[in-house]
Design a protein around this motif. Structure first.
Motif, PDB file in Angstrom:
ATOM      1  N   ILE A  48      -5.212  21.252   2.732  1.00  0.00           N
ATOM      2  CA  ILE A  48      -4.321  20.096   2.828  1.00  0.00           C
ATOM      3  C   ILE A  48      -4.368  19.335   1.505  1.00  0.00           C
ATOM      4  N   ARG A  49      -3.282  19.463   0.738  1.00  0.00           N
ATOM      5  CA  ARG A  49      -3.206  18.805  -0.571  1.00  0.00           C
ATOM      6  C   ARG A  49      -2.134  17.720  -0.618  1.00  0.00           C
ATOM      7  N   GLY A  50      -1.340  17.629   0.438  1.00  0.00           N
ATOM      8  CA  GLY A  50      -0.286  16.632   0.516  1.00  0.00           C
ATOM      9  C   GLY A  50       0.270  16.589   1.919  1.00  0.00           C
ATOM     10  N   VAL A  51       1.230  15.713   2.156  1.00  0.00           N
ATOM     11  CA  VAL A  51       1.740  15.498   3.502  1.00  0.00           C
ATOM     12  C   VAL A  51       2.410  16.741   4.069  1.00  0.00           C
ATOM     13  N   ARG A  52       3.058  17.565   3.236  1.00  0.00           N
ATOM     14  CA  ARG A  52       3.738  18.762   3.739  1.00  0.00           C
ATOM     15  C   ARG A  52       2.758  19.775   4.310  1.00  0.00           C
ATOM     16  N   ALA A  74       0.852  -1.189   0.000  1.00  0.00           N
ATOM     17  CA  ALA A  74       0.000   0.000   0.000  1.00  0.00           C
ATOM     18  C   ALA A  74       0.889   1.240   0.000  1.00  0.00           C
ATOM     19  N   HIS A  75       0.269   2.391  -0.136  1.00  0.00           N
ATOM     20  CA  HIS A  75       1.008   3.653  -0.154  1.00  0.00           C
ATOM     21  C   HIS A  75       0.385   4.602   0.857  1.00  0.00           C
ATOM     22  N   GLN A  76       1.211   5.140   1.735  1.00  0.00           N
ATOM     23  CA  GLN A  76       0.671   6.029   2.751  1.00  0.00           C
ATOM     24  C   GLN A  76       0.178   7.314   2.113  1.00  0.00           C
ATOM     25  N   ASP A  77      -0.992   7.731   2.541  1.00  0.00           N
ATOM     26  CA  ASP A  77      -1.634   8.924   2.003  1.00  0.00           C
ATOM     27  C   ASP A  77      -2.312   9.664   3.157  1.00  0.00           C
ATOM     28  N   VAL A  78      -3.078  10.659   2.834  1.00  0.00           N
ATOM     29  CA  VAL A  78      -3.722  11.505   3.835  1.00  0.00           C
ATOM     30  C   VAL A  78      -5.212  11.583   3.537  1.00  0.00           C
TER      31      VAL A  78
END
Length: 257
Positions: A122-126, A109-113
């Motif tokens: 919030i558009r990404g982890v940063r 899997a791929h970690q996401d938000v």
């Protein structure tokens, strides 16, 4: 002769201890992660439940039962022999591999938000810097954000991912971050995945430490599961409507030790 007999007895004990030789197998799964492992009216359903059944059949077990585990007690359930295998969004890490043996992974899997629908900041982890993010007990996902990437989030503890999602819905946190298969099971009209993956999460099949025979047998079962099309069918069954790009090739396995 005494030494040879002793070694023979040790070998027999090891064989008996292997998951590969059990007629009845107990699989530990989550009870509160829709799509992966969820208990409804006493019945466990989900991708990991189906994969656990497939593995148990290929190991030769005539009976498979399921028991709930949480992120913070998976090792304890295995080592106390309450369960024989664990499939519970259990990411393979070096620290965990010191405590249990991992076969697989059965999926990368791929970690996401995940955020509330309508959240545009919030558009990404940063973008989690300074935001409130839920930390599920026993999970390493928030560590990847705060320690691995050095993003200064404001962590709010949760007992599980279902608790974290409840906090997200209630506005107590701004985001939940973990593997996209976990998030996909919770995503609904009021929640959305931002679709900006930033790490891999190699979900492994855990068993008691040192069961090399069992580990190799599970890897053979997983290989067959992908080759005969079962993995693809199960992924589509549980996550086909999620919009995620589902990988249907056999993952590269960890070595059994």
């Amino acid at each position: 002769m005494v030494l040879a007999l002793a070694l023979g007895l040790v070998g027999c004990a090891t064989a008996r201890a292997s998951i590969h030789s059990k007629d009845a197998i107990v699989v530990g799964v989550k009870a509160d992660q829709p799509g992966l492992g969820h208990r409804t009216n006493g019945v466990f359903r989900g991708f990991e439940v189906d994969v656990g059944s497939y593995i148990a059949r290929h190991l030769g077990a005539s009976r498979v039962t399921f028991r709930e585990v949480r992120s913070d007690n998976r090792e304890d359930k295995l080592n106390s022999r309450a369960v024989d295998l664990v499939l519970a969004s259990y990411s393979i890490t070096p620290d965990r591999a010191k405590l249990v043996s991992f076969a697989g992974p059965y999926y990368v899997a791929h970690q996401d938000v995940m955020v509330r629908r309508g959240e545009t900041r919030i558009r990404g982890v940063r973008d989690l810097a300074g935001r409130k993010m839920c930390q599920a007990s026993g999970s390493v996902s928030t560590e990847r954000v705060v320690v691995g990437l050095g993003i200064p989030t404001r962590l709010v503890p949760g007992s599980s991912y279902s608790d974290c999602v409840a906090k997200l819905r209630a506005g107590a946190v701004d985001a939940v971050s973990t593997g996209d298969l976990v998030l996909a099971g919770f995503a609904a009209q009021d929640l959305r995945i931002v679709n900006a993956p930033f790490t891999d999460e190699r979900y492994g099949v855990a068993m008691r430490k040192g069961d090399v025979d069992g580990c190799e047998a599970v890897n053979r079962a997983l290989t067959t599961m992908y080759q005969d099309g079962t993995a693809g069918r199960l992924l589509h069954k549980w996550f086909g409507k999620s919009g995620l790009k589902l990988v249907q090739e056999v993952p590269q396995f960890e070595g059994c030790s």
